[in-house]
Design an enzyme around this catalytic site. Sequence first.
Site, PDB file in Angstrom:
ATOM      1  N   ILE A 208       0.836  -1.205   0.000  1.00 41.23           N
ATOM      2  CA  ILE A 208       0.000   0.000   0.000  1.00 41.23           C
ATOM      3  C   ILE A 208       0.872   1.258   0.000  1.00 41.23           C
ATOM      4  O   ILE A 208       0.577   2.236  -0.688  1.00 41.23           O
ATOM      5  CB  ILE A 208      -0.974  -0.007   1.193  1.00 41.23           C
ATOM      6  CG1 ILE A 208      -1.826  -1.283   1.208  1.00 41.23           C
ATOM      7  CG2 ILE A 208      -1.897   1.198   1.148  1.00 41.23           C
ATOM      8  CD1 ILE A 208      -2.782  -1.375   2.378  1.00 41.23           C
TER       9      ILE A 208
ATOM     10  N   ASP B  70      12.053   2.346   4.936  1.00 41.45           N
ATOM     11  CA  ASP B  70      11.561   0.971   4.955  1.00 41.45           C
ATOM     12  C   ASP B  70      12.647   0.041   5.484  1.00 41.45           C
ATOM     13  O   ASP B  70      13.813   0.158   5.107  1.00 41.45           O
ATOM     14  CB  ASP B  70      11.129   0.531   3.552  1.00 41.45           C
ATOM     15  CG  ASP B  70      10.154  -0.630   3.583  1.00 41.45           C
ATOM     16  OD1 ASP B  70      10.553  -1.724   4.039  1.00 41.45           O
ATOM     17  OD2 ASP B  70       8.991  -0.449   3.165  1.00 41.45           O
TER      18      ASP B  70
ATOM     19  N   THR C 283      -6.437   0.292   9.917  1.00 43.58           N
ATOM     20  CA  THR C 283      -7.231  -0.746   9.269  1.00 43.58           C
ATOM     21  C   THR C 283      -8.620  -0.827   9.885  1.00 43.58           C
ATOM     22  O   THR C 283      -8.806  -0.482  11.063  1.00 43.58           O
ATOM     23  CB  THR C 283      -6.533  -2.119   9.422  1.00 43.58           C
ATOM     24  OG1 THR C 283      -7.399  -3.153   8.982  1.00 43.58           O
ATOM     25  CG2 THR C 283      -6.169  -2.396  10.877  1.00 43.58           C
ATOM     26  N   ASP C 284      -9.580  -1.322   9.111  1.00 45.66           N
ATOM     27  CA  ASP C 284     -10.911  -1.543   9.660  1.00 45.66           C
ATOM     28  C   ASP C 284     -10.927  -2.709  10.645  1.00 45.66           C
ATOM     29  O   ASP C 284     -11.884  -2.884  11.403  1.00 45.66           O
ATOM     30  CB  ASP C 284     -11.931  -1.783   8.538  1.00 45.66           C
ATOM     31  CG  ASP C 284     -11.582  -2.953   7.628  1.00 45.66           C
ATOM     32  OD1 ASP C 284     -10.486  -3.533   7.776  1.00 45.66           O
ATOM     33  OD2 ASP C 284     -12.405  -3.277   6.750  1.00 45.66           O
ATOM     34  N   GLU C 285      -9.862  -3.505  10.676  1.00 48.02           N
ATOM     35  CA  GLU C 285      -9.845  -4.677  11.544  1.00 48.02           C
ATOM     36  C   GLU C 285      -9.808  -4.312  13.026  1.00 48.02           C
ATOM     37  O   GLU C 285     -10.079  -5.167  13.879  1.00 48.02           O
ATOM     38  CB  GLU C 285      -8.678  -5.586  11.176  1.00 48.02           C
ATOM     39  CG  GLU C 285      -8.815  -6.155   9.777  1.00 48.02           C
ATOM     40  CD  GLU C 285      -7.753  -7.188   9.450  1.00 48.02           C
ATOM     41  OE1 GLU C 285      -7.445  -8.008  10.329  1.00 48.02           O
ATOM     42  OE2 GLU C 285      -7.239  -7.164   8.323  1.00 48.02           O
TER      43      GLU C 285
ATOM     44  N   TYR D 144      -2.468  -8.885  15.359  1.00 46.72           N
ATOM     45  CA  TYR D 144      -2.263  -7.810  14.386  1.00 46.72           C
ATOM     46  C   TYR D 144      -3.234  -6.663  14.617  1.00 46.72           C
ATOM     47  O   TYR D 144      -2.828  -5.504  14.776  1.00 46.72           O
ATOM     48  CB  TYR D 144      -2.409  -8.335  12.962  1.00 46.72           C
ATOM     49  CG  TYR D 144      -2.684  -7.241  11.951  1.00 46.72           C
ATOM     50  CD1 TYR D 144      -1.769  -6.218  11.752  1.00 46.72           C
ATOM     51  CD2 TYR D 144      -3.877  -7.211  11.223  1.00 46.72           C
ATOM     52  CE1 TYR D 144      -2.013  -5.191  10.849  1.00 46.72           C
ATOM     53  CE2 TYR D 144      -4.124  -6.193  10.319  1.00 46.72           C
ATOM     54  CZ  TYR D 144      -3.207  -5.182  10.135  1.00 46.72           C
ATOM     55  OH  TYR D 144      -3.456  -4.165   9.258  1.00 46.72           O
TER      56      TYR D 144
ATOM     57  N   LYS E 158      -2.624  -2.690  15.898  1.00 44.17           N
ATOM     58  CA  LYS E 158      -3.037  -1.503  15.146  1.00 44.17           C
ATOM     59  C   LYS E 158      -3.992  -0.642  15.970  1.00 44.17           C
ATOM     60  O   LYS E 158      -3.934   0.597  15.912  1.00 44.17           O
ATOM     61  CB  LYS E 158      -3.694  -1.914  13.824  1.00 44.17           C
ATOM     62  CG  LYS E 158      -2.726  -2.503  12.812  1.00 44.17           C
ATOM     63  CD  LYS E 158      -1.633  -1.523  12.393  1.00 44.17           C
ATOM     64  CE  LYS E 158      -2.180  -0.396  11.534  1.00 44.17           C
ATOM     65  NZ  LYS E 158      -1.081   0.491  11.039  1.00 44.17           N
TER      66      LYS E 158
ATOM     67  N   PHE F  21      -4.610 -12.678   0.250  1.00 42.54           N
ATOM     68  CA  PHE F  21      -5.651 -13.534  -0.309  1.00 42.54           C
ATOM     69  C   PHE F  21      -5.706 -13.507  -1.841  1.00 42.54           C
ATOM     70  O   PHE F  21      -5.600 -14.553  -2.501  1.00 42.54           O
ATOM     71  CB  PHE F  21      -7.015 -13.157   0.275  1.00 42.54           C
ATOM     72  CG  PHE F  21      -8.158 -13.961  -0.279  1.00 42.54           C
ATOM     73  CD1 PHE F  21      -8.299 -15.297   0.041  1.00 42.54           C
ATOM     74  CD2 PHE F  21      -9.093 -13.391  -1.128  1.00 42.54           C
ATOM     75  CE1 PHE F  21      -9.348 -16.063  -0.464  1.00 42.54           C
ATOM     76  CE2 PHE F  21     -10.146 -14.132  -1.643  1.00 42.54           C
ATOM     77  CZ  PHE F  21     -10.269 -15.474  -1.303  1.00 42.54           C
TER      78      PHE F  21
ATOM     79  N   ASN G   9     -15.440 -14.175   0.431  1.00 36.14           N
ATOM     80  CA  ASN G   9     -14.191 -14.762  -0.063  1.00 36.14           C
ATOM     81  C   ASN G   9     -14.442 -15.795  -1.154  1.00 36.14           C
ATOM     82  O   ASN G   9     -13.688 -15.886  -2.128  1.00 36.14           O
ATOM     83  CB  ASN G   9     -13.421 -15.407   1.094  1.00 36.14           C
ATOM     84  CG  ASN G   9     -12.814 -14.373   2.028  1.00 36.14           C
ATOM     85  OD1 ASN G   9     -12.739 -13.195   1.710  1.00 36.14           O
ATOM     86  ND2 ASN G   9     -12.378 -14.820   3.200  1.00 36.14           N
TER      87      ASN G   9
ATOM     88  N   ASP H 157     -10.202 -23.349   8.957  1.00 37.29           N
ATOM     89  CA  ASP H 157     -10.362 -21.911   9.120  1.00 37.29           C
ATOM     90  C   ASP H 157      -9.272 -21.324  10.010  1.00 37.29           C
ATOM     91  O   ASP H 157      -8.701 -22.007  10.859  1.00 37.29           O
ATOM     92  CB  ASP H 157     -11.737 -21.612   9.723  1.00 37.29           C
ATOM     93  CG  ASP H 157     -12.275 -20.265   9.299  1.00 37.29           C
ATOM     94  OD1 ASP H 157     -11.573 -19.551   8.559  1.00 37.29           O
ATOM     95  OD2 ASP H 157     -13.414 -19.926   9.693  1.00 37.29           O
TER      96      ASP H 157
ATOM     97  N   HIS I 102     -11.243 -16.081  13.031  1.00 36.16           N
ATOM     98  CA  HIS I 102     -11.425 -15.465  11.712  1.00 36.16           C
ATOM     99  C   HIS I 102     -12.618 -14.503  11.732  1.00 36.16           C
ATOM    100  O   HIS I 102     -13.749 -14.908  11.995  1.00 36.16           O
ATOM    101  CB  HIS I 102     -11.650 -16.568  10.678  1.00 36.16           C
ATOM    102  CG  HIS I 102     -11.432 -16.126   9.263  1.00 36.16           C
ATOM    103  ND1 HIS I 102     -11.528 -16.990   8.201  1.00 36.16           N
ATOM    104  CD2 HIS I 102     -11.121 -14.922   8.734  1.00 36.16           C
ATOM    105  CE1 HIS I 102     -11.294 -16.339   7.079  1.00 36.16           C
ATOM    106  NE2 HIS I 102     -11.050 -15.073   7.376  1.00 36.16           N
TER     107      HIS I 102
END
Length: 340
Positions: A20, A41, A129-131, A156, A160, A196, A255, A278, A282
């Site tokens: 990104i 980086d 992130t939306d997560e 993760y 964030k 993915f 997905n 899975d 998830h």
Amino acid sequence: MSEQGFKPKHILVTGGCGFIGANFVRYVARNHPDVHVTVLDKLTYAGNPANIDGLPQSQVELVIGDICDASLLERIVPGCDAIVHFAAESHNDNSIFDPEPFIRTNVEGTMRLLEAACKYDVRFHHISTDEVYGDLALDDPARFGENSPYRPSSPYSASKAASDHLVRAWTRTYGLRATISNCSNNYGPYQHVEKFIPRQITSILEGARPKLYGTGENVRDWIHTEDHSSAVWEILTRGRIGETYLIGADGEMSNIAVMRMILRLMGCVEDAFDWVRDRPGHDRRYAIDSSKLRTELGWKPVRTDFEAGLQATIAWYIDNRAWWEPAKAATEARYRAQGQ
């Protein structure tokens, strides 16, 4: 405080060799040739200097280093008028098996950057992130908004969430000029093969059957990385200090639907994939309400035809085998060791 019309001249982009971040650097180079970009980086497995190959060296400079290195930041932050912070360990599966690098980079690294930005009065935009919001039920019509409660599911997303809170604390306590954006799932060129969409594309190109977690019903809200880059630029230059903006393109898709579309676009039968167990914890569904961004700043996505965007992404991976092939074998070996 508002910073309408902020015009940066020298941006420090952390993680600018990642997927990104590199696409954002390319966006700035293409659309704002008068803006100098320093890319910082660490060049972990997910950072590839080839991602910014071909950009004018007079405009884009690469510094290899760690955002946790305070002495390095002391050397490169002065002279910048903005930091756009993409650098992060970002792969959920990896965080489940080894959380420590995620805490170090995403929490400690963000704090080091905040300290430097505050010391030198540098405008700061934090990519999240939306997560951090957890997930939504598959049959729930609701979408995440800026006031949704934080319910991270993985190491993760928890790291964030912590970094988001640090940015807000530095803004309130120390007066840092900062904004935050939480974005949905990006896709497009230069994305690492562990993710993915490129994992499925590259597996098919190698003649292997792609793999799908669980039942495949989990829903993600897809946005083309070009649209994400334009939104970040709008927030950086016209967003209100202290505000959070959600970035999304109304691209919800399961997905399994994405998997079948990839197979169809690549000339395969739509059930030519294997099921794998899975992922632990998830998340079921992500969905973004980006109306604040669209209303306040007039932003809107352009790459809204997901099938066309996916076709272009497939074409990019077909044309750039030399870019992804070196990482493919190691990535699949790691997945096999995890039973995925």
